[in-house]
Design an enzyme around this catalytic site. Sequence first.
Site, PDB file in Angstrom:
ATOM      1  N   ASP A 168     -12.197  -6.697  -3.739  1.00 18.09           N
ATOM      2  CA  ASP A 168     -11.031  -5.915  -3.353  1.00 18.09           C
ATOM      3  C   ASP A 168      -9.805  -6.818  -3.347  1.00 18.09           C
ATOM      4  O   ASP A 168      -9.926  -8.052  -3.420  1.00 18.09           O
ATOM      5  CB  ASP A 168     -11.237  -5.283  -1.973  1.00 18.09           C
ATOM      6  CG  ASP A 168     -10.516  -3.941  -1.837  1.00 18.09           C
ATOM      7  OD1 ASP A 168      -9.643  -3.650  -2.677  1.00 18.09           O
ATOM      8  OD2 ASP A 168     -10.832  -3.199  -0.896  1.00 18.09           O
ATOM      9  N   ARG A 196       0.816  -1.223   0.000  1.00 21.43           N
ATOM     10  CA  ARG A 196       0.000   0.000   0.000  1.00 21.43           C
ATOM     11  C   ARG A 196       0.849   1.272   0.000  1.00 21.43           C
ATOM     12  O   ARG A 196       0.355   2.330  -0.362  1.00 21.43           O
ATOM     13  CB  ARG A 196      -0.943  -0.006   1.215  1.00 21.43           C
ATOM     14  CG  ARG A 196      -2.122  -0.942   1.052  1.00 21.43           C
ATOM     15  CD  ARG A 196      -2.926  -1.069   2.319  1.00 21.43           C
ATOM     16  NE  ARG A 196      -2.217  -1.847   3.331  1.00 21.43           N
ATOM     17  CZ  ARG A 196      -2.731  -2.176   4.513  1.00 21.43           C
ATOM     18  NH1 ARG A 196      -3.959  -1.786   4.830  1.00 21.43           N
ATOM     19  NH2 ARG A 196      -2.035  -2.895   5.374  1.00 21.43           N
ATOM     20  N   THR A 227     -13.446  -0.234   5.798  1.00 28.09           N
ATOM     21  CA  THR A 227     -13.876   0.226   4.483  1.00 28.09           C
ATOM     22  C   THR A 227     -15.002  -0.629   3.936  1.00 28.09           C
ATOM     23  O   THR A 227     -16.001  -0.123   3.414  1.00 28.09           O
ATOM     24  CB  THR A 227     -12.687   0.195   3.495  1.00 28.09           C
ATOM     25  OG1 THR A 227     -11.635   1.003   3.999  1.00 28.09           O
ATOM     26  CG2 THR A 227     -13.102   0.706   2.129  1.00 28.09           C
ATOM     27  N   LYS A 247     -14.109   6.584  -2.362  1.00 34.28           N
ATOM     28  CA  LYS A 247     -13.898   6.717  -0.924  1.00 34.28           C
ATOM     29  C   LYS A 247     -12.777   7.703  -0.642  1.00 34.28           C
ATOM     30  O   LYS A 247     -11.882   7.925  -1.466  1.00 34.28           O
ATOM     31  CB  LYS A 247     -13.562   5.362  -0.295  1.00 34.28           C
ATOM     32  CG  LYS A 247     -12.197   4.795  -0.686  1.00 34.28           C
ATOM     33  CD  LYS A 247     -11.972   3.428  -0.075  1.00 34.28           C
ATOM     34  CE  LYS A 247     -10.605   2.864  -0.526  1.00 34.28           C
ATOM     35  NZ  LYS A 247     -10.404   1.489  -0.076  1.00 34.28           N
TER      36      LYS A 247
END
Length: 323
Positions: A225, A101, A233, A199
């Site tokens: 996802d 990430r 989330t 988001k």
Amino acid sequence: MAQMQKNLAIFSGSVNPVFAEKVASELKTTLGNVKLEKFKNGEIYARYNESVRGADVFLIQSVAGEHVNDALMELLIMADAAHRASARDITAVITHYGYARQDRKAAAREPITAKLVANLIEVSGVDRVITIDLHQGQIQGFFDIPVNHLTALSIMADYFNNKDFGGKTLCVVSPDVGRAKAAKKLSDMLNADLAIMHKGRPEHNKAEITALIGDVTDKVCILNDDMIDTGGTLVAAIDTLINKGADSVYVCATHPVFSSGACERLINSKATEIIVTDTIPIDPQYLTSKIKVVSVAPLFARAIQNVFTNESVASLFDPDFAL
């Protein structure tokens, strides 16, 4: 001169040995013998208890779990040990790429840790990486060695194609814009509609759903996802879809990171099912009727076999690729 016969050697790190056993079983072989220990001060030690000289070594490790940094360091040390033991070729089979990430500078003075990890893996002596569903595909470009990037989309599609939804319309939902391309591929495999959420992240591990593009009314929604971390989330996305009139919501994700009470959060959510893979081990107590696991071990086994025999792996990482 007689041609030297290639030798396949598969070893497992300490994070997900059950998965490694499945891969070895698919390949009709056994895991190699490697000694992994920790010194009293936490330093990691690795030693191969069999010769790897001239062997094609595959190191199976998931850079995940409660001790993610130890998992990464263990992989690096195993690679270094194999390199110094004269392995012919070393492939890191990374079922979950930790730090994925952190793949860009989203704010001033931030690191790009996914690139740092790639550098460390290369320096350790790894010649090739096999991984699955990276957080962003561009992480492949952080390496100057070959990267085989697999996907679990076909496995997820098979799971949902074998379910009976009573004739209701399916709609694959991307939880953010960055996942839209993968969601489109899954929707094509399922002949389903597509919706995309937007988001915002006010801070780490916290997300807010700000918009939904597409109609989900009376549809069976499949949220797709790459990973589930805290689950915050997804719970917000599930609630949004239900409030927008969705008939039911299923969740599918490749990597069950499941930190900070995520399992309890998901079990108590309004989702009908949460389908994940076995790239990261899950505590058996959380394997309920709501959380289900499908295995990607056969997929990794085929990739390892094809790499070892110098065959194409394109069809394994690109569902649109035709041999």
